[in-house]
Design a protein around this motif. Structure first.
Motif, PDB file in Angstrom:
ATOM      1  N   ASP A  66       0.797  -1.217   0.000  1.00 19.07           N
ATOM      2  CA  ASP A  66       0.000   0.000   0.000  1.00 19.07           C
ATOM      3  C   ASP A  66       0.836   1.276   0.000  1.00 19.07           C
ATOM      4  O   ASP A  66       0.288   2.367   0.136  1.00 19.07           O
ATOM      5  N   GLY A  67       2.164   1.123  -0.131  1.00 17.27           N
ATOM      6  CA  GLY A  67       3.029   2.297  -0.200  1.00 17.27           C
ATOM      7  C   GLY A  67       3.081   3.102   1.085  1.00 17.27           C
ATOM      8  O   GLY A  67       3.112   4.328   1.076  1.00 17.27           O
ATOM      9  N   ILE A  68       3.074   2.388   2.200  1.00 17.48           N
ATOM     10  CA  ILE A  68       3.120   3.061   3.509  1.00 17.48           C
ATOM     11  C   ILE A  68       4.568   3.103   3.989  1.00 17.48           C
ATOM     12  O   ILE A  68       5.271   2.086   3.924  1.00 17.48           O
ATOM     13  N   ILE A  69       5.017   4.253   4.459  1.00 18.31           N
ATOM     14  CA  ILE A  69       6.394   4.306   4.961  1.00 18.31           C
ATOM     15  C   ILE A  69       6.475   4.570   6.468  1.00 18.31           C
ATOM     16  O   ILE A  69       7.473   4.258   7.094  1.00 18.31           O
ATOM     17  N   VAL A  70       5.412   5.120   7.050  1.00 20.09           N
ATOM     18  CA  VAL A  70       5.423   5.315   8.511  1.00 20.09           C
ATOM     19  C   VAL A  70       4.041   4.949   9.082  1.00 20.09           C
ATOM     20  O   VAL A  70       3.058   4.867   8.362  1.00 20.09           O
ATOM     21  N   THR A  71       4.025   4.702  10.405  1.00 19.76           N
ATOM     22  CA  THR A  71       2.724   4.517  11.092  1.00 19.76           C
ATOM     23  C   THR A  71       2.618   5.546  12.202  1.00 19.76           C
ATOM     24  O   THR A  71       3.651   5.917  12.765  1.00 19.76           O
ATOM     25  N   PRO A  72       1.468   6.001  12.562  1.00 13.89           N
ATOM     26  CA  PRO A  72       0.195   5.685  11.896  1.00 13.89           C
ATOM     27  C   PRO A  72      -0.026   6.489  10.614  1.00 13.89           C
ATOM     28  O   PRO A  72       0.373   7.648  10.550  1.00 13.89           O
ATOM     29  N   THR A  73      -0.629   5.827   9.629  1.00 16.63           N
ATOM     30  CA  THR A  73      -1.024   6.508   8.399  1.00 16.63           C
ATOM     31  C   THR A  73      -2.463   6.126   8.062  1.00 16.63           C
ATOM     32  O   THR A  73      -2.822   4.946   8.101  1.00 16.63           O
ATOM     33  N   LEU A  74      -3.245   7.145   7.766  1.00 18.81           N
ATOM     34  CA  LEU A  74      -4.631   6.905   7.377  1.00 18.81           C
ATOM     35  C   LEU A  74      -4.747   7.082   5.871  1.00 18.81           C
ATOM     36  O   LEU A  74      -4.221   8.040   5.315  1.00 18.81           O
ATOM     37  N   VAL A  75      -5.384   6.117   5.200  1.00 25.03           N
ATOM     38  CA  VAL A  75      -5.542   6.196   3.747  1.00 25.03           C
ATOM     39  C   VAL A  75      -7.030   6.250   3.420  1.00 25.03           C
ATOM     40  O   VAL A  75      -7.809   5.443   3.940  1.00 25.03           O
ATOM     41  N   ARG A  76      -7.406   7.216   2.593  1.00 24.22           N
ATOM     42  CA  ARG A  76      -8.795   7.240   2.116  1.00 24.22           C
ATOM     43  C   ARG A  76      -8.847   6.416   0.841  1.00 24.22           C
ATOM     44  O   ARG A  76      -8.218   6.765  -0.154  1.00 24.22           O
ATOM     45  N   VAL A  86      -0.898  11.487   7.695  1.00 24.98           N
ATOM     46  CA  VAL A  86       0.131  10.862   8.531  1.00 24.98           C
ATOM     47  C   VAL A  86       0.059  11.467   9.931  1.00 24.98           C
ATOM     48  O   VAL A  86      -0.171  12.667  10.085  1.00 24.98           O
ATOM     49  N   GLY A  87       0.256  10.608  10.962  1.00 32.08           N
ATOM     50  CA  GLY A  87       0.279  11.102  12.346  1.00 32.08           C
ATOM     51  C   GLY A  87      -0.853  10.526  13.175  1.00 32.08           C
ATOM     52  O   GLY A  87      -1.573   9.635  12.709  1.00 32.08           O
ATOM     53  N   ASN A  88      -0.995  11.074  14.372  1.00 37.45           N
ATOM     54  CA  ASN A  88      -1.955  10.466  15.308  1.00 37.45           C
ATOM     55  C   ASN A  88      -3.380  11.001  15.169  1.00 37.45           C
ATOM     56  O   ASN A  88      -4.245  10.691  15.989  1.00 37.45           O
ATOM     57  N   LEU A  89      -3.617  11.804  14.150  1.00 37.87           N
ATOM     58  CA  LEU A  89      -4.969  12.271  13.789  1.00 37.87           C
ATOM     59  C   LEU A  89      -5.621  13.142  14.865  1.00 37.87           C
ATOM     60  O   LEU A  89      -6.848  13.236  14.914  1.00 37.87           O
ATOM     61  N   SER A  90      -4.782  13.786  15.725  1.00 37.42           N
ATOM     62  CA  SER A  90      -5.404  14.597  16.779  1.00 37.42           C
ATOM     63  C   SER A  90      -5.885  15.956  16.240  1.00 37.42           C
ATOM     64  O   SER A  90      -6.730  16.596  16.852  1.00 37.42           O
TER      65      SER A  90
ATOM     66  N   GLU B  11       0.464  15.869  -9.538  1.00 40.61           N
ATOM     67  CA  GLU B  11       0.860  14.662  -8.819  1.00 40.61           C
ATOM     68  C   GLU B  11       2.085  14.927  -7.964  1.00 40.61           C
ATOM     69  O   GLU B  11       2.150  14.524  -6.789  1.00 40.61           O
ATOM     70  N   LEU B  12       3.056  15.621  -8.544  1.00 42.41           N
ATOM     71  CA  LEU B  12       4.294  15.950  -7.823  1.00 42.41           C
ATOM     72  C   LEU B  12       3.990  16.836  -6.610  1.00 42.41           C
ATOM     73  O   LEU B  12       4.508  16.623  -5.533  1.00 42.41           O
ATOM     74  N   ALA B  19       4.915  14.276   1.624  1.00 37.65           N
ATOM     75  CA  ALA B  19       6.245  14.136   2.231  1.00 37.65           C
ATOM     76  C   ALA B  19       6.428  15.179   3.327  1.00 37.65           C
ATOM     77  O   ALA B  19       6.925  14.881   4.414  1.00 37.65           O
ATOM     78  N   GLU B  20       5.944  16.360   3.012  1.00 43.14           N
ATOM     79  CA  GLU B  20       6.039  17.458   3.987  1.00 43.14           C
ATOM     80  C   GLU B  20       5.252  17.105   5.263  1.00 43.14           C
ATOM     81  O   GLU B  20       5.725  17.298   6.379  1.00 43.14           O
ATOM     82  N   ALA B  21       4.038  16.573   5.048  1.00 42.16           N
ATOM     83  CA  ALA B  21       3.189  16.190   6.180  1.00 42.16           C
ATOM     84  C   ALA B  21       3.855  15.094   7.000  1.00 42.16           C
ATOM     85  O   ALA B  21       3.811  15.101   8.237  1.00 42.16           O
ATOM     86  N   THR B  22       4.493  14.142   6.305  1.00 45.87           N
ATOM     87  CA  THR B  22       5.169  13.045   7.004  1.00 45.87           C
ATOM     88  C   THR B  22       6.300  13.577   7.866  1.00 45.87           C
ATOM     89  O   THR B  22       6.445  13.184   9.030  1.00 45.87           O
TER      90      THR B  22
END
Lengths: 102, 363
Positions: A66-76, A86-90, B11-12, B19-22
């Motif tokens: 699913d192309g996830i690189i960190v947790t937690p990650t929410l995908v729609r 990305v993050g704890n969704l607070s 897309e970019l 990436a910024e959000a991560t």
């Protein structure tokens, strides 16, 4: 360990909103993200939603798929296009912006 | 081409903002783990690891704080983990127990039955059962074992988790209670006295045959709740009875007292009653039938009266005897005097001539 599970609330037909949350076991941000995701869905999508929790500690192979690189990650997943938070969704307003956005 | 380029640009931009959000999430400490791009593993970040370690510590504390013994067994029933409590229960150090089979710790006395049950029960995946283990000192420990299967991520059984509770004290208490109950039952059934258990409103819930025979009720009547102290106490005894009951409630018991009960047929039976509080809602009453004693007492009184009559007669006869003896003595003395008079008179007559005028007087 948080088991992978799906939580669905449907009023009529298939829910418009379908999301998947990737977590790392009982790690604190993961637990917070699960709680936040449930709360946002319950409050803001009363007409129905599908929320799937995936524990990457138990199913690490699903991350790459699913192309996830960190947790937690929410995908729609639906409606398309795919969107991620990305993050704890607070920050619920930012989460809502993504879930309800284009 | 320009449409394609603009889609590419869009897309970019999206990827860039993701990436910024991560990075933002990482910096603000909202990330628990990073997926290792080469393999398929998850690398926990240090704060997440700390959290996991804390959580593991909490589990360990729970395991060590519980009053039950906790064991992890491998598929050959070898002990791979025990908590301190289990080792203490059997008088061992934890390191002594690790690696032993649970069967090594079984009581030899319980071997015949125990061997089968313990193995069979362990074979059966879950549930709880009683077993007897052997303390290091050789004494037996009664335990209750609750077993559950340990599964790995793929649902394969890797061993068993056993929670062992020491029930020796409970068993001992149970058997002591059983013995006490048996002892009471013996007294109850012995027929030495009438024994009842009644509630506060006077309904007799339990009574032995001796009591039922005493008051003339049947066991059926007892069962249907028709035997009641209220009906059995005559009006003239009610004041004394309620005073005794008050004493029972104040002191837990009353000194034995005599009263009378009304039998079902209306006749009365004299009894000696001892009452003790069994618990807050019931009392135990021990009743001795005094009919025989009362009868004996009456008989004794009658005999005493009869004896008193005989005594009087005896005294009378003795008086008569004394009077008789006195009379006899007097008569004797009188007789002596008389015989002298008679003799001299006869002698005097011999000396008198026939026709003497005195002769007639002397004769």
């Amino acid at each position: 360990m948080a088991e992978s599970f799906i939580m669905t609330k449907v009023k009529n037909g298939t829910p418009r909103l379908s999301i998947r949350l990737y977590v790392a076991g009982n790690a604190p941000n993961s637990l917070r993200a699960i709680a936040n995701a449930k709360a946002i869905c319950d409050e803001r999508f009363p007409s129905g939603f599908k929320l799937e929790i995936v524990d990457l500690l138990q199913h690490p192979e699903r991350a790459l798929a699913d192309g996830i690189i960190v947790t937690p990650t929410l995908v729609r997943l639906a409606p398309l296009p795919l969107r991620k938070v990305v993050g704890n969704l607070s920050d619920s307003s930012q989460v809502l912006l993504v879930l309800a956005g284009p | 081409v320009s449409a394609f380029l603009s889609r590419q640009a869009e897309e970019l931009t999206r990827q860039l903002s993701e990436a910024e959000a991560t990075i933002l999430a990482l910096v603000s400490g909202q990330i628990d783990a990073v997926v290792d791009a080469s393999g398929q593993t998850l690398m926990l970040l240090s704060n997440a690891q700390d959290a996991l370690r804390t959580s593991e510590q909490q589990y360990r504390q729970i395991v060590e704080a519980t009053s039950d013994g906790i064991l992890k067994l491998d598929d050959a029933a070898r002990i791979v983990f025990v908590n301190q409590r289990f080792a203490e229960m059997l008088g061992y150090e934890t390191r002594e127990v690790i690696g032993k089979s649970l069967f090594d710790l079984k009581s030899p006395a319980a071997k015949v039955i125990g061997a089968e049950t313990l193995e069979q029960r362990l074979e059966g995946a879950t549930g709880d059962f009683d077993a007897t283990l052997r303390h290091k000192s050789g004494s037996n420990i009664s335990v209750n074992v609750a077993c559950s299967l340990l599964l790995d991520a793929n649902g394969q059984a890797t061993g068993k988790l056993a929670v062992v509770r020491d029930v020796t004290a409970r068993k001992r208490l149970e058997s002591a209670q059983l013995e006490a109950e048996l002892r009471f039952r013996r007294i109850f059934d012995s027929g030495i006295a009438g024994i009842t258990v009644a509630n506060l409103s006077g309904v007799v819930s339990e009574a032995n045959d001796t009591f039922l025979a005493m008051v003339g009720y049947t066991r059926e009547e007892l069962r249907s709740g028709r035997v009641n102290w209220a009906h059995m106490t005559p009006v003239d005894w009610q004041a004394a009875s309620s005073a005794a009951l008050q004493e029972v409630h104040a002191n837990g018991g009353a000194r034995p007292f005599e009263k009378e009960y009304l039998r079902k047929d209306g006749t009365r039976v004299p009894v000696l009653v001892g009452v003790a509080l069994l618990d807050e809602s019931r009392h135990l009453t021990i009743v001795a039938d005094l009919t025989a004693r009362k009868l004996a007492e009456e008989r004794r009184q009658a005999t005493e009266e009869a004896n008193r009559g005989l005594e009087d007669q005896l005294r009378q006869s003795q008086k008569m005897k004394a009077v008789g003896r006195l009379a006899g003595g007097v008569a004797h003395d009188f007789n002596n005097l008389l015989s002298v008079v008679v003799s001299y008179s006869e002698l005097a007559i011999l000396d008198l001539a026939k026709g003497d005028p005195i002769r007639e007087d002397i004769e």
